[in-house]
Enzyme design. Sequence first.
Site, short mmCIF file in Angstrom:
data_model
loop_
_atom_site.label_atom_id
_atom_site.label_comp_id
_atom_site.label_asym_id
_atom_site.label_seq_id
_atom_site.Cartn_x
_atom_site.Cartn_y
_atom_site.Cartn_z
NE ARG A 121 22.21 -10.30 33.66
CZ ARG A 121 22.12 -10.86 34.88
NH1 ARG A 121 21.28 -11.87 35.07
NH2 ARG A 121 22.86 -10.42 35.88
CE LYS A 124 16.05 -14.02 36.33
NZ LYS A 124 15.24 -13.10 35.55
#
Length: 282
Positions: free
Chosen positions: A261, A222
């Site tokens: 994830r 991210k």
Amino acid sequence: MKEIPVVTGLPAPGRTLVMGVVNVTPDSFSDGGEWLDPDDAVRHGHDLIAEGADVIDVGGESTRPGATRPDLETELRRVLPVITELTRAGAVVSVDTMRSEVATAAVEAGAKMINDVSGGRADPAMLSTVAELEVAYLCMHWRGHSEDMFSQAVYDDVVTEVITELRVQLDQAVAAGIAPDRLVVDPGFGFAKTADHNWELLRRIDELAVLGLPVLLGVSRKRFLSRLLADGDRLRPARQCDDASMALTVVAAQHRLWGVRVHAVRPNRDAIAVIDQLAQPG
């Protein structure tokens, strides 16, 4: 040692579960275009399974900031061949979609879970559809689509407000007929949240236990990690953030979260194995 929650219809390995990402898109933030060809995506899925992925999450729509949504037919064309082939080979597959039509087709192709980053807010038919399909449902905190999510990244207390808003989404899911033992929650790192919001959520991740449901940590590659590791004003490329992503997998395993994830499966599985071993009595 705290028990890892079990979700009906999905693997229950007794440790933090690893969900491997297969983006069948041209524009995902970390690997856009690499797996757009269905054959390449299937091969990548098999590689992730060989590395130890418990679930393969197949998505045909990028949710990076500013991304343009594909039409329904394009999304279906991207994900269905991949889901069909991976489930035929015995993989447990999740479909990453905000569309009820894609959810239905994916389950017909063999998917066992719907990963809806909108938590039922993008498609009014999604929750009732998932209830009818009787599969697991990943409900993420969400305030809006990619093109305007950052304008909505305003909180007085991000953790309290995320929990409050997730509770509303979850109540709607249960009211639509989704069984609580099929629900997983995701606080939505990076979605309508600044880097500071993400870090605060991570520091207080245990507070999500008040929802009484399994929690998925979705932080791999991210942007807030790219910013943390930046060289001056130059952000670290997403693909070079796997070590930092793995460090947060360690945090997830230490807190006995349900799953992570991730894009790089093997190092994350290895990190979880180390944490689980340390937790065993000497």
